[in-house]
Scaffold this motif. Sequence first.
Motif, short mmCIF file in Angstrom:
data_model
loop_
_atom_site.label_atom_id
_atom_site.label_comp_id
_atom_site.label_asym_id
_atom_site.label_seq_id
_atom_site.Cartn_x
_atom_site.Cartn_y
_atom_site.Cartn_z
N LYS A 12 52.67 34.71 -0.23
CA LYS A 12 53.71 35.58 -0.87
C LYS A 12 53.99 36.92 -0.39
N SER A 13 53.04 37.23 0.16
CA SER A 13 53.52 38.72 1.00
C SER A 13 54.23 38.16 2.28
N THR A 14 53.86 37.34 3.03
CA THR A 14 54.53 36.98 4.12
C THR A 14 56.00 36.68 3.69
N LEU A 15 56.09 36.07 2.71
CA LEU A 15 57.32 35.71 2.28
C LEU A 15 58.41 36.99 2.18
N CYS A 16 57.69 37.91 1.29
CA CYS A 16 58.33 39.19 1.04
C CYS A 16 58.53 39.95 2.30
N ARG A 17 57.44 39.95 3.39
CA ARG A 17 57.72 40.63 4.57
C ARG A 17 58.87 40.17 5.68
N ALA A 18 58.87 38.50 5.30
CA ALA A 18 60.13 37.89 6.17
C ALA A 18 61.33 38.50 5.68
N ILE A 19 61.50 38.41 4.44
CA ILE A 19 62.78 38.95 3.75
C ILE A 19 63.10 40.31 4.25
N ASN A 20 62.10 41.21 4.49
CA ASN A 20 62.19 42.63 4.86
C ASN A 20 62.49 42.67 6.27
N ARG A 21 62.26 41.42 7.11
CA ARG A 21 61.97 41.42 8.63
C ARG A 21 60.76 42.13 9.17
N LEU A 22 59.70 42.50 8.14
CA LEU A 22 58.53 43.07 8.48
C LEU A 22 57.83 42.02 9.40
N GLU A 23 58.16 40.78 9.32
CA GLU A 23 57.54 39.68 9.88
C GLU A 23 58.68 39.11 10.35
N THR A 24 58.63 38.59 11.69
CA THR A 24 59.81 37.47 12.21
C THR A 24 59.20 36.15 11.82
N ILE A 25 60.26 35.39 11.82
CA ILE A 25 60.01 33.92 11.40
C ILE A 25 60.39 33.07 12.55
N SER A 43 61.02 29.74 12.58
CA SER A 43 62.51 28.76 12.56
C SER A 43 63.20 29.03 10.94
N GLY A 44 64.28 28.70 10.99
CA GLY A 44 64.87 28.57 9.84
C GLY A 44 65.95 29.80 9.71
N GLU A 45 66.43 30.00 8.74
CA GLU A 45 67.34 31.23 8.54
C GLU A 45 67.26 32.11 7.19
N ILE A 46 67.15 33.34 7.37
CA ILE A 46 67.42 34.05 6.04
C ILE A 46 68.56 34.93 6.15
N VAL A 47 69.59 34.75 5.01
CA VAL A 47 70.81 35.53 4.86
C VAL A 47 70.78 36.50 3.96
N ILE A 48 71.11 37.72 4.34
CA ILE A 48 70.92 38.72 3.01
C ILE A 48 72.48 39.22 2.82
N ASP A 49 73.12 38.91 1.52
CA ASP A 49 74.59 39.34 1.52
C ASP A 49 75.33 38.96 2.44
N LEU A 53 67.04 31.66 1.79
CA LEU A 53 66.25 31.25 2.75
C LEU A 53 66.32 29.94 3.13
N SER A 54 66.63 29.31 4.05
CA SER A 54 66.84 27.82 4.58
C SER A 54 65.84 27.50 5.60
N LYS A 55 65.02 26.67 4.95
CA LYS A 55 64.04 25.99 5.99
C LYS A 55 63.35 27.15 6.72
N VAL A 56 62.74 28.01 6.09
CA VAL A 56 62.06 29.07 6.91
C VAL A 56 60.71 28.64 7.04
N ASN A 57 60.26 28.68 8.42
CA ASN A 57 58.92 28.51 8.81
C ASN A 57 58.07 29.84 9.49
N LYS A 58 57.02 29.77 9.46
CA LYS A 58 56.38 31.14 10.05
C LYS A 58 54.76 30.65 10.07
#
Length: 260
Positions: free
Chosen positions: A60-73, A75-81, A24-29
Amino acid sequence: MKPTNGAAVTKEVPTPDTGELVVLSKVNKHFGDLHVLQDIDLTIARGEVVVVIGPSGGGKSTLCRAINRLETIDSGEIVIDGKPLPAEGRELAALRADVGMVFQSFNLFAHRTVVQNVMLGQVKVRGKSRKTAEERARRLLDRVGVATQAEKYPAQLSGGQQQRVAIARALAMDPKIMLFDEPTSALDPEMINEVLEVMRQLAHDGMTMVVVTHEMGFARSAANRVVFMADGRIVEETTPDQFFSNPRTERAKDFLSKIL
Ligand code: ADP
Ligand code: MG
Protein backbone atom coordinates in the motif's frame (compact mmCIF):
# COMPACT_ATOMS: atom_id res chain seq x y z
CA MET A 1 -23.23 7.73 -5.35
CA LYS A 2 -26.33 5.80 -6.28
CA PRO A 3 -27.45 3.24 -3.74
CA THR A 4 -27.11 -0.28 -5.07
CA ASN A 5 -29.73 -3.01 -4.76
CA GLY A 6 -32.12 -0.88 -2.76
CA ALA A 7 -29.80 -0.29 0.17
CA ALA A 8 -30.24 3.21 1.58
CA VAL A 9 -26.78 4.65 1.57
CA THR A 10 -26.03 8.18 2.60
CA LYS A 11 -22.73 9.22 1.16
CA GLU A 12 -20.89 12.19 2.51
CA VAL A 13 -19.06 12.64 -0.74
CA PRO A 14 -20.30 13.80 -4.12
CA THR A 15 -20.40 11.45 -7.06
CA PRO A 16 -17.02 11.66 -8.78
CA ASP A 17 -16.54 13.05 -12.21
CA THR A 18 -16.03 10.61 -15.03
CA GLY A 19 -12.70 12.20 -16.00
CA GLU A 20 -9.62 10.19 -15.18
CA LEU A 21 -7.07 11.93 -13.00
CA VAL A 22 -4.63 9.13 -12.22
CA VAL A 23 -4.18 6.01 -14.33
CA LEU A 24 -1.85 3.19 -13.39
CA SER A 25 -1.34 0.53 -16.04
CA LYS A 26 0.47 -2.75 -15.44
CA VAL A 27 2.69 -1.22 -12.78
CA ASN A 28 5.42 -3.48 -11.40
CA LYS A 29 7.93 -2.84 -8.67
CA HIS A 30 10.50 -5.12 -7.05
CA PHE A 31 12.67 -4.70 -4.01
CA GLY A 32 15.33 -7.30 -4.77
CA ASP A 33 13.50 -10.61 -5.02
CA LEU A 34 10.34 -9.17 -3.54
CA HIS A 35 7.65 -8.36 -6.11
CA VAL A 36 5.93 -5.54 -4.19
CA LEU A 37 3.63 -4.23 -6.94
CA GLN A 38 2.36 -6.84 -9.37
CA ASP A 39 0.64 -5.69 -12.55
CA ILE A 40 -1.28 -2.95 -10.79
CA ASP A 41 -4.07 -1.43 -12.89
CA LEU A 42 -5.91 1.37 -11.15
CA THR A 43 -7.83 4.37 -12.41
CA ILE A 44 -8.82 7.20 -10.13
CA ALA A 45 -11.45 9.65 -11.30
CA ARG A 46 -11.49 13.34 -10.52
CA GLY A 47 -13.17 13.87 -7.17
CA GLU A 48 -13.06 10.21 -6.30
CA VAL A 49 -12.18 8.99 -2.81
CA VAL A 50 -10.42 5.63 -2.91
CA VAL A 51 -9.65 3.85 0.33
CA VAL A 52 -6.85 1.29 0.11
CA ILE A 53 -6.86 -1.38 2.77
CA GLY A 54 -5.10 -4.65 3.32
CA PRO A 55 -2.60 -6.52 5.44
CA SER A 56 0.75 -5.05 6.40
CA GLY A 57 3.44 -5.57 3.78
CA GLY A 58 0.90 -5.75 0.94
CA GLY A 59 2.37 -2.82 -0.98
CA LYS A 60 0.00 0.00 0.00
CA SER A 61 2.72 2.48 0.94
CA THR A 62 4.78 1.58 -2.10
CA LEU A 63 1.74 2.24 -4.28
CA CYS A 64 1.33 5.72 -2.80
CA ARG A 65 5.03 6.42 -3.06
CA ALA A 66 5.04 5.33 -6.70
CA ILE A 67 2.20 7.72 -7.53
CA ASN A 68 4.23 10.53 -5.97
CA ARG A 69 7.38 9.19 -7.62
CA LEU A 70 9.09 8.82 -4.26
CA GLU A 71 9.71 5.31 -5.62
CA THR A 72 10.54 4.52 -9.21
CA ILE A 73 8.70 1.67 -10.89
CA ASP A 74 10.25 -1.19 -12.88
CA SER A 75 7.62 -1.38 -15.59
CA GLY A 76 4.19 -0.13 -16.48
CA GLU A 77 2.95 3.42 -16.60
CA ILE A 78 1.56 6.04 -14.27
CA VAL A 79 -0.26 8.97 -15.84
CA ILE A 80 -1.29 11.94 -13.73
CA ASP A 81 -3.74 14.35 -15.32
CA GLY A 82 -2.62 13.29 -18.77
CA LYS A 83 1.09 13.53 -18.01
CA PRO A 84 3.07 10.30 -17.85
CA LEU A 85 5.63 9.46 -15.19
CA PRO A 86 8.56 9.05 -15.10
CA ALA A 87 9.40 12.65 -15.51
CA GLU A 88 12.58 14.38 -14.57
CA GLY A 89 13.83 17.74 -13.37
CA ARG A 90 11.33 20.56 -13.55
CA GLU A 91 8.60 18.36 -14.96
CA LEU A 92 8.93 15.91 -12.08
CA ALA A 93 8.91 18.74 -9.52
CA ALA A 94 5.71 20.09 -11.09
CA LEU A 95 4.05 16.66 -11.05
CA ARG A 96 5.05 16.13 -7.43
CA ALA A 97 3.62 19.47 -6.45
CA ASP A 98 0.30 18.33 -7.92
CA VAL A 99 0.25 15.30 -5.63
CA GLY A 100 -0.13 16.14 -1.95
CA MET A 101 1.05 13.51 0.48
CA VAL A 102 0.35 13.03 4.17
CA PHE A 103 2.26 10.34 6.02
CA GLN A 104 1.82 8.51 9.27
CA SER A 105 4.65 10.56 10.74
CA PHE A 106 3.79 14.19 10.34
CA ASN A 107 7.14 15.26 8.85
CA LEU A 108 6.75 18.92 9.69
CA PHE A 109 9.83 21.13 9.70
CA ALA A 110 10.74 21.21 13.39
CA HIS A 111 12.56 24.52 13.29
CA ARG A 112 9.82 26.42 11.51
CA THR A 113 6.61 27.70 13.06
CA VAL A 114 3.30 26.19 12.02
CA VAL A 115 2.45 29.07 9.69
CA GLN A 116 5.95 28.98 8.16
CA ASN A 117 5.51 25.26 7.53
CA VAL A 118 2.41 25.97 5.49
CA MET A 119 4.00 28.93 3.67
CA LEU A 120 7.28 27.37 2.61
CA GLY A 121 6.24 25.28 -0.39
CA GLN A 122 3.96 28.01 -1.68
CA VAL A 123 6.90 30.42 -1.83
CA LYS A 124 9.61 28.00 -2.95
CA VAL A 125 7.69 25.76 -5.33
CA ARG A 126 4.68 27.79 -6.40
CA GLY A 127 6.57 31.11 -6.45
CA LYS A 128 4.01 33.03 -4.42
CA SER A 129 4.89 36.20 -2.51
CA ARG A 130 5.32 35.79 1.24
CA LYS A 131 2.25 37.91 1.86
CA THR A 132 0.01 35.83 -0.41
CA ALA A 133 1.44 32.62 1.01
CA GLU A 134 0.88 33.73 4.57
CA GLU A 135 -2.72 34.74 3.94
CA ARG A 136 -3.43 31.41 2.33
CA ALA A 137 -1.60 29.55 5.12
CA ARG A 138 -3.72 31.23 7.77
CA ARG A 139 -6.93 30.47 5.90
CA LEU A 140 -5.95 26.82 5.60
CA LEU A 141 -4.93 26.58 9.25
CA ASP A 142 -8.34 27.96 10.09
CA ARG A 143 -9.97 25.40 7.81
CA VAL A 144 -8.27 22.50 9.61
CA GLY A 145 -9.00 24.05 13.01
CA VAL A 146 -5.55 25.06 14.20
CA ALA A 147 -5.49 28.80 13.43
CA THR A 148 -4.64 29.64 17.03
CA GLN A 149 -1.49 27.50 16.86
CA ALA A 150 0.04 29.37 13.92
CA GLU A 151 2.99 30.90 15.78
CA LYS A 152 3.95 27.74 17.66
CA TYR A 153 6.54 25.15 16.71
CA PRO A 154 5.39 21.65 15.72
CA ALA A 155 6.67 20.03 18.93
CA GLN A 156 4.36 22.30 20.95
CA LEU A 157 1.30 20.79 19.25
CA SER A 158 -0.53 17.53 19.88
CA GLY A 159 -0.18 14.75 17.30
CA GLY A 160 -3.65 15.42 15.97
CA GLN A 161 -2.89 19.12 15.57
CA GLN A 162 0.42 18.36 13.85
CA GLN A 163 -1.29 16.05 11.39
CA ARG A 164 -3.87 18.72 10.61
CA VAL A 165 -1.03 21.16 9.95
CA ALA A 166 0.53 18.55 7.64
CA ILE A 167 -2.76 18.37 5.75
CA ALA A 168 -2.91 22.18 5.51
CA ARG A 169 0.66 22.24 4.24
CA ALA A 170 -0.16 19.71 1.53
CA LEU A 171 -3.32 21.61 0.55
CA ALA A 172 -1.37 24.86 0.29
CA MET A 173 0.27 23.51 -2.87
CA ASP A 174 -3.15 23.28 -4.54
CA PRO A 175 -2.68 19.59 -5.29
CA LYS A 176 -4.85 17.80 -7.82
CA ILE A 177 -4.89 14.72 -5.64
CA MET A 178 -4.13 14.02 -1.99
CA LEU A 179 -2.53 10.77 -0.86
CA PHE A 180 -2.88 9.78 2.77
CA ASP A 181 -0.75 6.90 4.01
CA GLU A 182 -2.16 5.76 7.36
CA PRO A 183 -2.57 9.35 8.54
CA THR A 184 -4.05 8.39 11.90
CA SER A 185 -1.98 5.31 12.76
CA ALA A 186 0.50 7.19 14.95
CA LEU A 187 -2.18 9.13 16.83
CA ASP A 188 -3.65 8.60 20.25
CA PRO A 189 -7.24 7.38 19.93
CA GLU A 190 -8.81 10.65 21.05
CA MET A 191 -7.08 12.51 18.23
CA ILE A 192 -8.01 10.20 15.40
CA ASN A 193 -11.44 11.68 14.84
CA GLU A 194 -10.32 15.28 14.56
CA VAL A 195 -8.04 14.26 11.69
CA LEU A 196 -10.65 12.03 10.02
CA GLU A 197 -13.14 14.88 10.28
CA VAL A 198 -10.83 17.17 8.29
CA MET A 199 -10.43 14.40 5.70
CA ARG A 200 -14.19 13.86 5.52
CA GLN A 201 -14.64 17.55 4.89
CA LEU A 202 -12.05 17.47 2.11
CA ALA A 203 -13.78 14.50 0.52
CA HIS A 204 -17.07 16.33 0.81
CA ASP A 205 -15.55 19.37 -0.91
CA GLY A 206 -14.66 17.19 -3.90
CA MET A 207 -10.94 16.58 -3.41
CA THR A 208 -9.57 13.53 -5.19
CA MET A 209 -8.12 11.31 -2.49
CA VAL A 210 -6.33 8.02 -2.05
CA VAL A 211 -6.42 7.01 1.60
CA VAL A 212 -4.57 4.06 3.07
CA THR A 213 -6.24 3.45 6.40
CA HIS A 214 -7.45 0.89 8.89
CA GLU A 215 -10.30 3.19 9.87
CA MET A 216 -13.21 1.22 8.50
CA GLY A 217 -15.74 3.81 9.65
CA PHE A 218 -14.04 6.33 7.40
CA ALA A 219 -13.97 3.85 4.53
CA ARG A 220 -17.69 3.17 4.90
CA SER A 221 -18.75 6.77 5.13
CA ALA A 222 -16.33 8.64 2.88
CA ALA A 223 -15.04 6.26 0.22
CA ASN A 224 -16.49 5.89 -3.25
CA ARG A 225 -14.43 2.76 -3.71
CA VAL A 226 -12.43 0.32 -1.62
CA VAL A 227 -9.29 -1.23 -3.06
CA PHE A 228 -8.15 -4.29 -1.15
CA MET A 229 -4.46 -4.98 -1.63
CA ALA A 230 -2.51 -8.03 -0.52
CA ASP A 231 0.84 -9.49 -1.56
CA GLY A 232 1.43 -6.74 -4.10
CA ARG A 233 -1.83 -7.24 -5.95
CA ILE A 234 -5.21 -5.58 -6.07
CA VAL A 235 -7.32 -8.48 -4.89
CA GLU A 236 -10.70 -6.76 -4.76
CA GLU A 237 -12.00 -3.41 -5.88
CA THR A 238 -15.57 -2.46 -5.17
CA THR A 239 -17.92 -0.15 -3.26
CA PRO A 240 -17.51 0.03 0.52
CA ASP A 241 -20.98 -1.46 1.03
CA GLN A 242 -20.23 -4.40 -1.19
CA PHE A 243 -16.81 -4.93 0.30
CA PHE A 244 -17.84 -4.89 3.93
CA SER A 245 -21.10 -6.78 3.57
CA ASN A 246 -20.13 -9.24 0.90
CA PRO A 247 -16.40 -9.58 0.20
CA ARG A 248 -15.80 -11.88 -2.76
CA THR A 249 -12.41 -13.38 -1.98
CA GLU A 250 -11.23 -15.57 0.88
CA ARG A 251 -8.29 -13.20 1.33
CA ALA A 252 -10.60 -10.26 1.99
CA LYS A 253 -12.92 -12.31 4.21
CA ASP A 254 -9.96 -13.43 6.25
CA PHE A 255 -8.65 -9.88 6.56
CA LEU A 256 -12.02 -8.48 7.57
CA SER A 257 -12.59 -11.20 10.16
CA LYS A 258 -9.38 -10.08 11.86
CA ILE A 259 -10.05 -6.38 11.95
CA LEU A 260 -13.80 -6.00 12.37
P1 ADP B 1 2.24 -1.79 3.27
O1 ADP B 1 2.25 -0.32 3.22
O2 ADP B 1 1.03 -2.40 2.62
O3 ADP B 1 2.43 -2.32 4.66
P2 ADP B 1 4.76 -1.57 1.88
O4 ADP B 1 4.48 -0.98 0.56
O5 ADP B 1 5.32 -0.67 2.94
O6 ADP B 1 3.46 -2.33 2.41
O7 ADP B 1 5.79 -2.75 1.72
C1 ADP B 1 5.60 -3.83 0.84
C2 ADP B 1 6.78 -4.76 0.96
O8 ADP B 1 7.93 -4.15 0.45
C3 ADP B 1 7.11 -5.16 2.39
O9 ADP B 1 7.50 -6.50 2.40
C4 ADP B 1 8.24 -4.25 2.75
O10 ADP B 1 9.07 -4.84 3.72
C5 ADP B 1 8.95 -4.10 1.43
N1 ADP B 1 9.65 -2.81 1.29
C6 ADP B 1 9.08 -1.60 1.36
N2 ADP B 1 9.99 -0.63 1.14
C7 ADP B 1 11.17 -1.26 0.91
C8 ADP B 1 12.49 -0.81 0.61
N3 ADP B 1 12.78 0.49 0.48
N4 ADP B 1 13.44 -1.75 0.45
C9 ADP B 1 13.16 -3.07 0.56
N5 ADP B 1 11.94 -3.55 0.83
C10 ADP B 1 10.94 -2.67 1.02
MG1 MG C 1 2.33 1.10 4.73
